[in-house]
Scaffold this motif. Structure first.
Motif, mmCIF file in Angstrom:
data_model
loop_
_atom_site.group_PDB
_atom_site.id
_atom_site.type_symbol
_atom_site.label_atom_id
_atom_site.label_comp_id
_atom_site.label_asym_id
_atom_site.label_seq_id
_atom_site.Cartn_x
_atom_site.Cartn_y
_atom_site.Cartn_z
ATOM 1 N N UNK A 151 0.725 -1.299 -0.099
ATOM 2 C CA UNK A 151 -0.036 -0.108 0.016
ATOM 3 C C UNK A 151 0.851 1.364 0.057
ATOM 4 N N UNK A 152 1.773 1.435 0.885
ATOM 5 C CA UNK A 152 2.785 2.572 0.786
ATOM 6 C C UNK A 152 3.454 2.641 -0.350
ATOM 7 N N UNK A 153 3.964 1.434 -1.037
ATOM 8 C CA UNK A 153 4.634 1.398 -2.083
ATOM 9 C C UNK A 153 3.752 2.185 -3.228
ATOM 10 N N UNK A 154 2.455 1.925 -3.471
ATOM 11 C CA UNK A 154 1.500 2.309 -4.407
ATOM 12 C C UNK A 154 1.343 3.744 -4.221
ATOM 13 N N UNK A 155 1.054 4.306 -2.752
ATOM 14 C CA UNK A 155 1.134 5.688 -2.608
ATOM 15 C C UNK A 155 2.255 6.322 -2.929
ATOM 16 N N UNK A 156 3.332 5.879 -2.468
ATOM 17 C CA UNK A 156 4.408 6.567 -3.026
ATOM 18 C C UNK A 156 4.681 6.447 -4.418
ATOM 19 N N UNK A 157 4.296 5.831 -5.095
ATOM 20 C CA UNK A 157 4.405 5.961 -6.699
ATOM 21 C C UNK A 157 3.287 6.813 -7.322
ATOM 22 N N UNK A 158 1.976 6.931 -6.437
ATOM 23 C CA UNK A 158 1.147 7.930 -6.942
ATOM 24 C C UNK A 158 1.597 9.291 -6.827
ATOM 25 N N UNK A 159 2.322 9.529 -5.568
ATOM 26 C CA UNK A 159 2.930 10.772 -5.295
ATOM 27 C C UNK A 159 4.109 11.334 -6.356
ATOM 28 N N UNK A 160 4.894 9.922 -6.759
ATOM 29 C CA UNK A 160 5.872 10.353 -7.613
ATOM 30 C C UNK A 160 5.224 10.991 -9.013
ATOM 31 N N UNK A 161 3.976 10.341 -9.345
ATOM 32 C CA UNK A 161 3.272 10.715 -10.799
ATOM 33 C C UNK A 161 2.791 11.953 -10.549
#
Length: 170
Positions: A151-161
């Motif tokens: 979940x955190x990995x996905x959220x970090x990827x969204x923030x990067x985008x």
């Protein structure tokens, strides 16, 4: 004013209808805005918590810069639903001042992951190109929290985008 007050309170009971109606009555928004602000601040005893939450949401539709300070104050309210609606409403006001209030909250060490995600989404909506650095700081704080997992990995990827999107607009 009492007529607009009664009408506004009735509209707040039906949020979808209220949003559509207020969108269509943009020329009369100046009459509705003071009542919505009163309800959002909790200054109108006739309004319950549900109506208050809805008023905060509707301020994003009829708001202008005159609502930013009140919405910004709600970012510190004890109720998460009020804070979340204030974040979304600020995101609907395309203003550097709204972005500034959201950036301040994003930098607050007590801002939760949920609120941070909403703030990042709102900053992207505002097209706040100057907020990319603030979003990066929030991302770093999340990463340092060491809460590993998908979940955190996905959220970090969204923030990067989101950061890339902001930087591309610059």
């Amino acid at each position: 004013m009492a007529n607009f007050q009664d009408l506004t309170l009735k509209l707040l009971k039906q949020i979808d209808m209220a949003a559509e109606t207020l969108n269509n009555l943009s020329a009369e928004a100046d009459q509705y805005r003071p009542v919505l602000l009163q309800v959002a601040r909790g200054d109108l005893p006739l309004a319950d918590r549900y109506m208050r939450k809805n008023a905060i949401s509707l301020l994003g539709i009829v708001a202008d810069e005159s609502c930013i300070d009140d919405l910004g104050d709600l970012l510190h309210h004890e109720r998460i639903d009020y804070r979340a609606n204030a974040i979304r409403s600020l995101g609907q006001i395309n203003s550097p001042r709204a972005a500034q209030r959201l950036n301040q909250q994003l930098n607050n060490a007590n801002t939760s992951l949920t609120e941070g995600k909403l703030i990042v989404e709102s900053l992207v909506n505002i097209d706040a190109v100057n907020s990319a650095e603030e979003v990066r700081r929030f991302r770093g704080r999340l990463h340092r929290a060491k809460r590993k997992g998908p979940e955190l990995t996905r959220e970090l990827q969204k923030i990067d985008r989101a950061v890339r999107s902001m930087e591309q607009r610059d």
